[in-house]
Design a protein around this motif. Structure first.
Motif, mmCIF file in Angstrom:
data_model
loop_
_atom_site.group_PDB
_atom_site.id
_atom_site.type_symbol
_atom_site.label_atom_id
_atom_site.label_comp_id
_atom_site.label_asym_id
_atom_site.label_seq_id
_atom_site.Cartn_x
_atom_site.Cartn_y
_atom_site.Cartn_z
ATOM 1 N N LYS A 191 0.843 -1.192 0.000
ATOM 2 C CA LYS A 191 0.000 0.000 0.000
ATOM 3 C C LYS A 191 0.886 1.253 0.000
ATOM 4 C CE LYS A 191 -2.087 1.889 3.492
ATOM 5 N NZ LYS A 191 -2.487 2.220 4.730
ATOM 6 N N ASP A 192 0.500 2.240 -0.775
ATOM 7 C CA ASP A 192 1.194 3.533 -0.858
ATOM 8 C C ASP A 192 2.574 3.435 -1.505
ATOM 9 O OD1 ASP A 192 -1.017 4.742 0.384
ATOM 10 O OD2 ASP A 192 -0.167 4.422 2.381
ATOM 11 N N ILE A 193 2.874 2.329 -2.184
ATOM 12 C CA ILE A 193 4.126 2.196 -2.929
ATOM 13 C C ILE A 193 3.753 2.209 -4.410
ATOM 14 C CG2 ILE A 193 6.104 0.719 -3.438
ATOM 15 C CD1 ILE A 193 5.874 -0.315 -0.547
ATOM 16 N N SER A 194 4.324 3.154 -5.140
ATOM 17 C CA SER A 194 3.977 3.284 -6.556
ATOM 18 C C SER A 194 4.574 2.129 -7.360
ATOM 19 C CB SER A 194 4.486 4.614 -7.111
ATOM 20 O OG SER A 194 5.897 4.586 -7.239
ATOM 21 N N GLU A 195 4.027 1.938 -8.546
ATOM 22 C CA GLU A 195 4.534 0.878 -9.415
ATOM 23 C C GLU A 195 5.988 1.137 -9.804
ATOM 24 O OE1 GLU A 195 3.499 -1.386 -13.601
ATOM 25 O OE2 GLU A 195 1.966 -0.156 -12.644
ATOM 26 N N SER A 196 6.336 2.380 -10.065
ATOM 27 C CA SER A 196 7.726 2.685 -10.435
ATOM 28 C C SER A 196 8.672 2.438 -9.263
ATOM 29 C CB SER A 196 7.866 4.119 -10.950
ATOM 30 O OG SER A 196 7.597 5.056 -9.935
ATOM 31 N N GLU A 197 8.238 2.746 -8.034
ATOM 32 C CA GLU A 197 9.068 2.451 -6.856
ATOM 33 C C GLU A 197 9.253 0.941 -6.701
ATOM 34 O OE1 GLU A 197 8.133 5.991 -3.661
ATOM 35 O OE2 GLU A 197 6.536 4.542 -4.072
ATOM 36 N N LEU A 198 8.207 0.205 -6.939
ATOM 37 C CA LEU A 198 8.273 -1.249 -6.829
ATOM 38 C C LEU A 198 9.205 -1.824 -7.898
ATOM 39 C CD1 LEU A 198 7.257 -3.645 -5.233
ATOM 40 C CD2 LEU A 198 5.285 -3.752 -6.754
ATOM 41 N N ASP B 40 11.713 -0.290 -9.311
ATOM 42 C CA ASP B 40 13.077 0.067 -8.888
ATOM 43 C C ASP B 40 13.563 -0.861 -7.781
ATOM 44 O OD1 ASP B 40 13.279 2.139 -10.707
ATOM 45 O OD2 ASP B 40 12.769 3.704 -9.259
ATOM 46 N N PHE B 41 12.709 -1.139 -6.824
ATOM 47 C CA PHE B 41 13.056 -2.006 -5.706
ATOM 48 C C PHE B 41 13.420 -3.407 -6.198
ATOM 49 C CE2 PHE B 41 11.691 -5.145 -2.506
ATOM 50 C CZ PHE B 41 12.555 -4.806 -1.486
ATOM 51 N N ILE B 42 12.615 -3.930 -7.093
ATOM 52 C CA ILE B 42 12.871 -5.269 -7.635
ATOM 53 C C ILE B 42 14.198 -5.284 -8.388
ATOM 54 C CG2 ILE B 42 12.064 -6.988 -9.322
ATOM 55 C CD1 ILE B 42 9.167 -6.148 -8.441
ATOM 56 N N ARG B 43 14.452 -4.260 -9.168
ATOM 57 C CA ARG B 43 15.707 -4.169 -9.916
ATOM 58 C C ARG B 43 16.904 -4.131 -8.970
ATOM 59 N NH1 ARG B 43 18.879 -0.313 -10.575
ATOM 60 N NH2 ARG B 43 17.414 1.287 -9.935
ATOM 61 N N VAL B 44 16.823 -3.324 -7.913
ATOM 62 C CA VAL B 44 17.917 -3.234 -6.942
ATOM 63 C C VAL B 44 18.121 -4.572 -6.240
ATOM 64 C CG1 VAL B 44 18.642 -2.160 -4.764
ATOM 65 C CG2 VAL B 44 17.726 -0.739 -6.610
ATOM 66 N N MET B 45 17.048 -5.245 -5.861
ATOM 67 C CA MET B 45 17.169 -6.542 -5.205
ATOM 68 C C MET B 45 17.815 -7.574 -6.139
ATOM 69 S SD MET B 45 16.282 -6.022 -2.162
ATOM 70 C CE MET B 45 16.147 -7.641 -1.489
ATOM 71 N N GLU B 46 17.478 -7.526 -7.424
ATOM 72 C CA GLU B 46 18.102 -8.421 -8.406
ATOM 73 C C GLU B 46 19.606 -8.154 -8.494
ATOM 74 O OE1 GLU B 46 17.258 -11.006 -10.501
ATOM 75 O OE2 GLU B 46 15.387 -11.114 -9.381
ATOM 76 N N GLU B 47 19.987 -6.876 -8.492
ATOM 77 C CA GLU B 47 21.397 -6.525 -8.552
ATOM 78 C C GLU B 47 22.138 -7.031 -7.301
ATOM 79 O OE1 GLU B 47 22.163 -2.380 -9.466
ATOM 80 O OE2 GLU B 47 20.614 -2.416 -11.024
ATOM 81 N N ILE B 48 21.522 -6.870 -6.146
ATOM 82 C CA ILE B 48 22.125 -7.362 -4.895
ATOM 83 C C ILE B 48 22.279 -8.871 -4.960
ATOM 84 C CG2 ILE B 48 21.745 -7.663 -2.417
ATOM 85 C CD1 ILE B 48 20.417 -4.849 -2.464
#
Length: 127
Positions: free
Chosen positions: A104-111, A113-121
């Motif tokens: 909730k309250d997390i935009s699709e673009s933020e999500l 970005d988050f997924i991309r960063v987690m993949e990089e990690i």
């Protein structure tokens, strides 16, 4: 900071369906990827095969999964039963609601970005 609270809340929700996270992950995998070997499932989860074997045995006792013939006689593949498919679809509704609440309250673009960063990690860890 995120893993334990997520895992605890997820297990509370799954417990209402007489499941725990490890069992849910196997149901999820089989539902989405079809009949698989225990080795394939263990690689997906990043755990040892004996862990999957024990979890699979508990799901088999509940009649949610079954062994089926593989490409050759030595290969054992696992699949969901009709009952397992029904349970997956029922629990999926609970999981979708949980995901909706925690995102909730997390935009699709933020999500994204988050997924991309987690993949990089994850990729950096595997190096």
């Amino acid at each position: 900071m995120l893993y334990r609270p997520f895992e605890n809340r997820l297990n509370v929700l799954l417990n209402k369906h007489n499941l725990h996270r490890a069992q849910w992950t196997i149901l999820y995998y089989l539902y989405n990827y079809g009949a698989s070997t225990l080795v394939e499932i263990s690689h997906y989860q990043g755990v040892e095969k004996p862990t999957i074997t024990r979890t699979f045995a508990s799901l088999e006792e509940m009649s949610y999964v079954e062994q089926v013939a593989g490409r050759d006689k030595r290969e054992k593949r696992m699949q969901l039963t009709g009952q397992g498919t029904a349970v997956y679809e029922e629990v999926r509704v609970t999981i979708d609601q949980f995901e909706k609440e925690i995102l909730k309250d997390i935009s699709e673009s933020e999500l994204i970005d988050f997924i991309r960063v987690m993949e990089e990690i994850k990729n950096n860890i595997k190096k």
